[in-house]
Scaffold this motif. Structure first.
Motif, PDB file in Angstrom:
ATOM      1  N   LEU A 223     -94.208 -46.276 -14.470  1.00 42.66           N
ATOM      2  CA  LEU A 223     -94.491 -47.665 -14.873  1.00 42.66           C
ATOM      3  C   LEU A 223     -95.288 -47.633 -16.169  1.00 42.66           C
ATOM      4  N   PHE A 224     -94.823 -48.357 -17.150  1.00 44.95           N
ATOM      5  CA  PHE A 224     -95.503 -48.430 -18.448  1.00 44.95           C
ATOM      6  C   PHE A 224     -96.560 -49.533 -18.353  1.00 44.95           C
ATOM      7  N   VAL A 225     -97.805 -49.148 -18.176  1.00 49.35           N
ATOM      8  CA  VAL A 225     -98.866 -50.114 -17.886  1.00 49.35           C
ATOM      9  C   VAL A 225    -100.040 -49.995 -18.852  1.00 49.35           C
ATOM     10  N   ALA A 226    -100.769 -51.109 -18.990  1.00 44.42           N
ATOM     11  CA  ALA A 226    -102.030 -51.082 -19.724  1.00 44.42           C
ATOM     12  C   ALA A 226    -103.005 -50.207 -18.937  1.00 44.42           C
ATOM     13  N   PRO A 227    -104.013 -49.655 -19.629  1.00 43.64           N
ATOM     14  CA  PRO A 227    -104.993 -48.804 -18.926  1.00 43.64           C
ATOM     15  C   PRO A 227    -105.946 -49.670 -18.085  1.00 43.64           C
TER      16      PRO A 227
ATOM     17  N   ILE B  39    -108.581 -46.068 -21.888  1.00 43.86           N
ATOM     18  CA  ILE B  39    -107.510 -45.068 -21.666  1.00 43.86           C
ATOM     19  C   ILE B  39    -108.068 -43.847 -20.946  1.00 43.86           C
ATOM     20  N   VAL B  40    -109.223 -43.380 -21.405  1.00 42.21           N
ATOM     21  CA  VAL B  40    -109.853 -42.211 -20.774  1.00 42.21           C
ATOM     22  C   VAL B  40    -110.147 -42.492 -19.296  1.00 42.21           C
ATOM     23  N   GLN B  41    -110.728 -43.653 -19.021  1.00 42.51           N
ATOM     24  CA  GLN B  41    -111.055 -44.009 -17.624  1.00 42.51           C
ATOM     25  C   GLN B  41    -109.781 -44.180 -16.798  1.00 42.51           C
ATOM     26  N   ALA B  42    -108.764 -44.761 -17.412  1.00 44.86           N
ATOM     27  CA  ALA B  42    -107.515 -44.993 -16.658  1.00 44.86           C
ATOM     28  C   ALA B  42    -106.809 -43.674 -16.370  1.00 44.86           C
ATOM     29  N   ALA B  43    -106.875 -42.736 -17.302  1.00 44.30           N
ATOM     30  CA  ALA B  43    -106.258 -41.422 -17.050  1.00 44.30           C
ATOM     31  C   ALA B  43    -106.929 -40.751 -15.862  1.00 44.30           C
TER      32      ALA B  43
ATOM     33  N   GLU C 160     -99.075 -39.145 -11.596  1.00 45.83           N
ATOM     34  CA  GLU C 160     -98.873 -38.329 -12.799  1.00 45.83           C
ATOM     35  C   GLU C 160     -99.112 -39.250 -13.987  1.00 45.83           C
ATOM     36  N   VAL C 161     -99.736 -38.715 -15.038  1.00 46.41           N
ATOM     37  CA  VAL C 161    -100.180 -39.545 -16.161  1.00 46.41           C
ATOM     38  C   VAL C 161     -99.465 -39.183 -17.463  1.00 46.41           C
ATOM     39  N   HIS C 162     -98.783 -40.172 -18.026  1.00 45.81           N
ATOM     40  CA  HIS C 162     -98.161 -40.055 -19.350  1.00 45.81           C
ATOM     41  C   HIS C 162     -98.851 -41.070 -20.252  1.00 45.81           C
ATOM     42  N   ALA C 163     -98.542 -40.991 -21.551  1.00 46.09           N
ATOM     43  CA  ALA C 163     -99.108 -41.964 -22.490  1.00 46.09           C
ATOM     44  C   ALA C 163     -98.126 -42.158 -23.642  1.00 46.09           C
ATOM     45  N   GLY C 164     -98.197 -43.334 -24.255  1.00 44.94           N
ATOM     46  CA  GLY C 164     -97.325 -43.576 -25.405  1.00 44.94           C
ATOM     47  C   GLY C 164     -97.448 -44.970 -25.960  1.00 44.94           C
ATOM     48  N   HIS C 165     -96.903 -45.150 -27.112  1.00 41.63           N
ATOM     49  CA  HIS C 165     -96.744 -46.351 -27.941  1.00 41.63           C
ATOM     50  C   HIS C 165     -97.676 -46.314 -29.147  1.00 41.63           C
ATOM     51  N   GLY C 166     -97.067 -46.217 -30.293  1.00 36.62           N
ATOM     52  CA  GLY C 166     -97.819 -46.289 -31.545  1.00 36.62           C
ATOM     53  C   GLY C 166     -98.520 -45.008 -31.956  1.00 36.62           C
TER      54      GLY C 166
ATOM     55  N   ALA D 295    -106.133 -34.307 -25.793  1.00 34.44           N
ATOM     56  CA  ALA D 295    -107.361 -33.679 -25.294  1.00 34.44           C
ATOM     57  C   ALA D 295    -107.738 -34.184 -23.898  1.00 34.44           C
ATOM     58  N   LEU D 296    -107.024 -35.199 -23.425  1.00 34.70           N
ATOM     59  CA  LEU D 296    -107.297 -35.708 -22.062  1.00 34.70           C
ATOM     60  C   LEU D 296    -106.526 -34.837 -21.072  1.00 34.70           C
ATOM     61  N   PRO D 297    -107.198 -34.051 -20.273  1.00 39.71           N
ATOM     62  CA  PRO D 297    -106.489 -33.080 -19.415  1.00 39.71           C
ATOM     63  C   PRO D 297    -105.591 -33.729 -18.372  1.00 39.71           C
ATOM     64  N   GLU D 298    -105.847 -34.997 -18.038  1.00 39.85           N
ATOM     65  CA  GLU D 298    -105.035 -35.661 -17.017  1.00 39.85           C
ATOM     66  C   GLU D 298    -103.636 -36.023 -17.539  1.00 39.85           C
ATOM     67  N   VAL D 299    -103.516 -36.153 -18.863  1.00 38.88           N
ATOM     68  CA  VAL D 299    -102.244 -36.587 -19.461  1.00 38.88           C
ATOM     69  C   VAL D 299    -101.309 -35.388 -19.598  1.00 38.88           C
ATOM     70  N   VAL D 300    -100.104 -35.494 -19.067  1.00 36.92           N
ATOM     71  CA  VAL D 300     -99.172 -34.354 -19.098  1.00 36.92           C
ATOM     72  C   VAL D 300     -97.919 -34.618 -19.937  1.00 36.92           C
TER      73      VAL D 300
END
Ligand SMILES: CC(=O)[C@@H](O)[C@H](O)COP(=O)(O)O
Ligand SMILES: NCC(=O)COP(=O)(O)O
Length: 254
Positions: free
Chosen positions: A134-138, A180-184, A193-199, A210-215
């Motif tokens: 799901l592409f969600v806000a943090p 973002i850091v808190q949401a990760a 599982e944590v992804h990130a993207g846009h812009g 550098a956020l270890p939770e993001v894969v």
């Protein structure tokens, strides 16, 4: 937390934007995807929008047929798109909000506000063996909703942070990055599982790496835009180097 390998998903939407500008077949998103994979991309992302403004059904079918890496199909959570995904069976889908009048994805999916409609569609995709994101806000409310509807993955929308940086709004950028850091961390604590993207560009990708939770990072617009000057392979290699610096180690291999 020790950082697990970090994957790069290259989004080829805007190769199709350029192709559609003249209505022909060049540049081909599939050829771009193959170049991206050869340059080190771990996966390919493509957004089949309801208005087909860039990626079209035939593009998605050819990507699915020819790719040697996972295909992540971005889509609205509509019955039309679920039907296409169940037929195509990409490795993954990422459910995103869509408004025909938007220039690009403006916000995150309001999973909390549409749990009843989302849950059966998420479950149907998961039952077909498709990894659903799901592409969600943090936002912790959206993380709870992702768990509630059975989505195993969230992709944190980094757009507001990237826009604040571009606008020189340092305080807003710091606040957005903290979200973002808190949401990760919150997503991992919920078993997501944590992804990130846009812009994302190399500087912002290095920070998120550098956020270890993001894969997984899904990145498209900057890569396609930079390819105009530096070629797609060069742009991807710069992005991978930035991710590696941020992660402090080698990016994931498939
Ligand atoms: C969900 C997201 O941030 C992007 O992957 C999405 O594809 C943006 O839409 P456009 O590619 O149409 O700009
Ligand atoms: N989900 C984000 C994505 O696939 C690419 O977003 P962008 O880098 O094109 O902004």
């Amino acid at each position: 937390m020790t950082a697990s390998p970090l994957r790069l998903g290259v989004n080829v939407d805007h190769v199709a934007t350029l192709r559609n500008a003249r209505g022909g077949r060049h540049p081909d998103p599939l050829r771009a995807a193959e170049i991206a994979v050869a340059a080190g991309a771990n996966g390919i992302t493509a957004h089949l929008r309801e208005d087909r403004r860039h990626i079209r059904d035939d593009d998605m079918e050819r990507l699915k047929r020819h790719l040697t890496v996972p295909l992540n199909m971005e889509m609205a959570a509509t019955s039309e798109m679920v039907e296409i995904a169940l037929r195509l069976k990409p490795h993954a889908t990422c459910l995103v909000p869509e408004r025909r009048e938007e220039r690009t994805t403006e916000g995150g999916l309001d999973a909390a506000g549409q749990r009843a409609e989302l849950e059966p569609r998420v479950k149907a995709l998961c039952a077909a063996g498709i990894r659903v994101s799901l592409f969600v806000a943090p936002d912790p409310v959206q993380l709870d909703a992702a768990v509630a509807v059975g989505a195993p993955v969230v992709e944190l929308h980094t757009g507001a942070w990237c826009e604040a940086i571009a606008a020189g709004e340092a305080a807003a950028a710091r606040a957005e990055l903290d979200r973002i850091v808190q949401a990760a961390r919150g997503a991992r604590a919920r078993g997501l599982e944590v992804h990130a993207g846009h812009g994302l560009d190399p500087l912002t990708a290095e920070t998120i790496a550098a956020l270890p939770e993001v894969v997984e990072l899904n990145i498209g617009h900057w890569l396609v835009a930079e390819s105009v000057f530096d070629g797609l392979e060069g742009a991807i290699r710069r992005m991978l180097a930035a991710m590696k610096r941020g992660r402090g180690g080698a990016p994931a291999r498939n």
